[in-house]
Design an enzyme around this catalytic site. Structure first.
Site, PDB file in Angstrom:
ATOM      1  N   SER A  98     -24.626 -18.492   4.001  1.00  0.00           N
ATOM      2  CA  SER A  98     -24.922 -18.072   2.630  1.00  0.00           C
ATOM      3  C   SER A  98     -24.397 -16.665   2.337  1.00  0.00           C
ATOM      4  O   SER A  98     -23.217 -16.389   2.496  1.00  0.00           O
ATOM      5  CB  SER A  98     -26.440 -18.184   2.402  1.00  0.00           C
ATOM      6  OG  SER A  98     -26.770 -18.057   1.054  1.00  0.00           O
ATOM      7  N   ASP A 227     -26.784 -29.337  -0.845  1.00  0.00           N
ATOM      8  CA  ASP A 227     -27.127 -27.959  -1.229  1.00  0.00           C
ATOM      9  C   ASP A 227     -27.270 -27.883  -2.755  1.00  0.00           C
ATOM     10  O   ASP A 227     -26.372 -28.274  -3.485  1.00  0.00           O
ATOM     11  CB  ASP A 227     -26.019 -27.019  -0.752  1.00  0.00           C
ATOM     12  CG  ASP A 227     -26.409 -25.560  -0.813  1.00  0.00           C
ATOM     13  OD1 ASP A 227     -27.268 -25.201  -1.640  1.00  0.00           O
ATOM     14  OD2 ASP A 227     -25.844 -24.772  -0.034  1.00  0.00           O
ATOM     15  N   HIS A 255     -29.517 -26.316   1.545  1.00  0.00           N
ATOM     16  CA  HIS A 255     -28.889 -25.006   1.751  1.00  0.00           C
ATOM     17  C   HIS A 255     -29.258 -24.396   3.107  1.00  0.00           C
ATOM     18  O   HIS A 255     -28.598 -23.468   3.556  1.00  0.00           O
ATOM     19  CB  HIS A 255     -29.294 -24.048   0.621  1.00  0.00           C
ATOM     20  CG  HIS A 255     -28.548 -22.750   0.657  1.00  0.00           C
ATOM     21  ND1 HIS A 255     -27.183 -22.661   0.475  1.00  0.00           N
ATOM     22  CD2 HIS A 255     -28.978 -21.471   0.872  1.00  0.00           C
ATOM     23  CE1 HIS A 255     -26.799 -21.398   0.565  1.00  0.00           C
ATOM     24  NE2 HIS A 255     -27.867 -20.662   0.816  1.00  0.00           N
TER      25      HIS A 255
END
Length: 277
Positions: A98, A227, A255
């Protein structure tokens, strides 16, 4: 009587094992910490590899405050210290999740010879044309009002150079990040997420990472198919923006694949270790 060849054979076997052993450095996403790798680290270690997990500045158990982060380098400093500590011939598989992407990009730019491959897992991967903040800022622009309303933004820094902090609200975590993860991991996240820096151009500056540094490092991207915060389409856009050596996918991961699909994520990371020297 002991076989006199036992010791040399043992030394040879140990040498082979050392050669097979890889060094992973795992970098968490925004507002999270090294704690989020707790399912992944022991699996990789059980496969014979070394694993270092890093708390970026003001993250996890790093006791700095977000107000101390005035640049991307400030935020990335704990990761840079890990790479600085490596011997000259040591190489790492650097894994970004991320919002850890810009930090891994900066580390790769500064220490390209110490990285065998940079892996971006549902990550804001920088390029060598735009500022390191580019993909994150593009994502913010694409967020709906509902998505944005469940993220808490703050301001720090100076009037001349305002910086932005971000905190992920419980509704955002539940709906967009942890929707397929075990409830225990969602509860853990609610206890441990912290205010972190938003990786905007005010923080990173407008200069891009270099072609001879970051651009020279082999990159692999791992798409998370379910996600909802960094959609599959947006992950594809990130890859199209700066093509990588290989694209892998974990189809049923949200995610947070380290929670929703930890064994599948480890499988991809182990395959990468086998493939890229």
């Amino acid at each position: 009587m002991k076989n006199p060849t036992t010791r040399p054979q043992q030394l040879e076997e140990e040498k082979k094992n050392r050669e097979k052993m890889k060094q992973y450095v795992l970098v968490h996403g925004g507002c999270h910490g090294a704690w989020c790798w707790y399912k992944v680290k022991p699996v990789l270690e059980a496969s014979g590899h070394r694993v270092t997990v890093v708390d970026l500045t003001a993250s996890g158990v790093n006791m700095s405050r977000v107000e101390e982060i005035q640049s991307l380098e400030d935020y990335t400093k704990p990761l840079l210290k890990v790479l600085e500590s490596f011997d000259s011939d040591d190489k790492a598989i650097l894994v970004a999740h991320s919002l850890g992407g810009p930090s891994v990009g900066l580390a790769a730019d500064m220490f390209p010879s110490k990285i065998s491959v940079a892996v971006f897992v549902a990550s804001f991967m920088p390029d060598i044309t735009n500022p390191p903040s580019y993909t994150f800022e593009k994502c913010l622009e694409s967020f709906t009002e509902e998505e944005s309303s469940n993220m808490e933004f703050g301001t720090y820094g100076t009037q001349e150079r305002p910086l932005t902090s971000v905190f992920l609200g419980t509704k955002f975590l539940a709906k967009y990040m942890y929707q397929l993860s075990p409830v225990e991991d969602f509860e853990l996240a609610k206890m441990l997420v912290r205010v972190g820096p938003a990786i905007t151009s005010n923080l990173t500056g407008t200069k891009s990472l270099t072609e001879e540094g970051y651009g020279s490092v082999t990159r692999v991207y791992v798409i998370c198919g379910e996600d909802k915060s960094l959609t599959k389409e947006f992950q594809r856009w990130i890859i199209d923006n700066f093509p990588v050596k290989e694209v892998m996918e974990i189809k049923d991961a949200d995610h947070m694949p380290m929670f929703s699909k930890p064994l599948e994520l480890c499988d991809r990371l182990l395959k990468i270790a086998d493939k890229y020297e």
